[in-house]
Design a protein around this motif. Structure first.
Motif, PDB file in Angstrom:
ATOM      1  N   ALA A 188      -9.801 -24.655  46.652  1.00 52.49           N
ATOM      2  CA  ALA A 188     -10.937 -24.034  45.960  1.00 52.49           C
ATOM      3  C   ALA A 188     -12.255 -24.708  46.349  1.00 52.49           C
ATOM      4  O   ALA A 188     -13.248 -24.036  46.624  1.00 52.49           O
ATOM      5  CB  ALA A 188     -10.732 -24.105  44.451  1.00 52.49           C
ATOM      6  N   ARG A 189     -12.260 -26.033  46.385  1.00 57.60           N
ATOM      7  CA  ARG A 189     -13.486 -26.772  46.713  1.00 57.60           C
ATOM      8  C   ARG A 189     -13.928 -26.534  48.164  1.00 57.60           C
ATOM      9  O   ARG A 189     -15.116 -26.541  48.450  1.00 57.60           O
ATOM     10  CB  ARG A 189     -13.295 -28.276  46.468  1.00 57.60           C
ATOM     11  CG  ARG A 189     -13.017 -28.647  45.028  1.00 57.60           C
ATOM     12  CD  ARG A 189     -14.193 -28.540  44.124  1.00 57.60           C
ATOM     13  NE  ARG A 189     -15.220 -29.479  44.542  1.00 57.60           N
ATOM     14  CZ  ARG A 189     -16.499 -29.352  44.266  1.00 57.60           C
ATOM     15  NH1 ARG A 189     -16.909 -28.340  43.557  1.00 57.60           N
ATOM     16  NH2 ARG A 189     -17.372 -30.225  44.675  1.00 57.60           N
ATOM     17  N   GLY A 220     -13.583 -23.771  49.640  1.00 59.05           N
ATOM     18  CA  GLY A 220     -13.960 -22.369  49.774  1.00 59.05           C
ATOM     19  C   GLY A 220     -12.950 -21.552  50.567  1.00 59.05           C
ATOM     20  O   GLY A 220     -13.304 -20.540  51.166  1.00 59.05           O
ATOM     21  N   LYS A 221     -11.710 -21.979  50.589  1.00 58.58           N
ATOM     22  CA  LYS A 221     -10.667 -21.310  51.370  1.00 58.58           C
ATOM     23  C   LYS A 221      -9.697 -20.526  50.481  1.00 58.58           C
ATOM     24  O   LYS A 221      -8.587 -20.200  50.892  1.00 58.58           O
ATOM     25  CB  LYS A 221      -9.859 -22.342  52.182  1.00 58.58           C
ATOM     26  CG  LYS A 221     -10.685 -23.199  53.099  1.00 58.58           C
ATOM     27  CD  LYS A 221     -11.194 -22.403  54.268  1.00 58.58           C
ATOM     28  CE  LYS A 221     -11.891 -23.323  55.262  1.00 58.58           C
ATOM     29  NZ  LYS A 221     -12.483 -22.591  56.349  1.00 58.58           N
ATOM     30  N   SER A 222     -10.105 -20.195  49.264  1.00 64.56           N
ATOM     31  CA  SER A 222      -9.225 -19.544  48.298  1.00 64.56           C
ATOM     32  C   SER A 222      -8.690 -18.205  48.778  1.00 64.56           C
ATOM     33  O   SER A 222      -7.594 -17.797  48.399  1.00 64.56           O
ATOM     34  CB  SER A 222      -9.960 -19.328  46.968  1.00 64.56           C
ATOM     35  OG  SER A 222     -10.375 -20.562  46.455  1.00 64.56           O
ATOM     36  N   GLY A 224      -9.805 -14.912  44.918  1.00 63.16           N
ATOM     37  CA  GLY A 224     -10.533 -16.169  45.070  1.00 63.16           C
ATOM     38  C   GLY A 224      -9.897 -17.315  44.313  1.00 63.16           C
ATOM     39  O   GLY A 224      -8.689 -17.506  44.329  1.00 63.16           O
ATOM     40  N   VAL A 225     -10.733 -18.094  43.655  1.00 62.87           N
ATOM     41  CA  VAL A 225     -10.276 -19.264  42.908  1.00 62.87           C
ATOM     42  C   VAL A 225      -9.287 -18.862  41.819  1.00 62.87           C
ATOM     43  O   VAL A 225      -8.334 -19.584  41.541  1.00 62.87           O
ATOM     44  CB  VAL A 225     -11.485 -20.024  42.310  1.00 62.87           C
ATOM     45  CG1 VAL A 225     -11.024 -21.158  41.421  1.00 62.87           C
ATOM     46  CG2 VAL A 225     -12.380 -20.547  43.424  1.00 62.87           C
TER      47      VAL A 225
END
Length: 168
Positions: free
Chosen positions: A12-13, A15-17, A77-78
Motif C-alpha cells: 500500500a505504501r 502504491g502497488k495495491s 486499491g488499498v
C-alpha cells in the motif's frame, strides 16, 4: 498474520495495491495457508476441539464482513490489499452456517466439482455483467445476483468443456 499485514502495508505504501504481482504475492496469503494447515492438524488429531460457533454469531459475522468484502472488491486499491481478513470471516461464516443448518449441502458438494473453474471465470464474468448492465437502472444487488448466476453458469459450461476435451 503479522507478516501478511506488514506485506500489505508495504504494498500500500509503495502504491502497488493494484499491481497483481504485488497484491497477490505469497506473503499476502501466508497466514491463510498456515492457519488452514493448523486447523486441519487440530481437526485430524482431535475433531472435538473445533466446535462450531452458534448460528446467530455466524449470521452477525457474515452480515458485517460480507459487505466489507464486496466494498473492498469494488473499490480496489488499498481496500483490496486489506480485504483478506473480512473475506475469510465472511465466507467462513456463510460456509459454516450452511453446513450447520444442512440446507443446501448437496448444492455445495456439487459446486465443489467446478469450484476451480468458477474461480477462473468469476472476475471476468462479473466485469462483463457490470459492463453490460451499466446505465440499465438495475441496482447493485440485482447486478451482483445476475453476475453471480452468470458466473456459475459459465463455470459449469467451462467445466463441461474441459471434461469433453479430457483436460479434467
Amino acid at each position: 498474520m503479522l507478516i501478511s499485514l506488514v506485506w500489505a502495508t508495504v504494498v500500500a505504501r509503495l502504491g502497488k495495491s493494484d499491481v497483481r504481482v504485488w497484491n497477490s504475492f505469497f506473503l499476502q496469503y501466508l497466514w491463510e495457508f498456515v492457519l488452514g494447515m493448523r486447523l486441519a492438524k487440530v481437526y485430524y488429531c482431535d475433531p472435538e476441539r473445533l466446535a462450531l460457533p452458534k448460528w446467530w454469531i455466524l449470521v452477525v459475522v457474515g452480515l458485517v464482513c460480507l459487505p466489507l468484502t464486496g466494498l473492498a472488491g469494488i473499490r480496489g486499491g488499498v481496500w483490496k490489499v486489506y480485504n483478506d481478513i473480512p473475506s475469510l470471516l465472511a465466507y467462513m461464516s456463510v460456509a459454516l452456517l450452511v453446513y450447520k443448518l444442512r440446507i443446501t449441502n448437496g448444492f455445495f458438494l456439487a459446486t465443489n466439482n467446478l469450484s476451480y473453474e468458477w474461480y477462473l471465470v468469476h472476475f471476468l464474468v462479473f466485469g462483463c455483467v457490470f459492463y453490460l448492465l451499466r446505465g440499465s437502472g438495475a441496482n447493485v444487488v440485482l447486478k451482483l445476483a445476475t453476475a453471480f448466476l452468470a458466473s456459475y453458469i459459465v463455470a459449469y459450461l467451462y467445466c463441461l468443456l474441459l471434461k469433453a476435451l479430457k483436460l479434467k
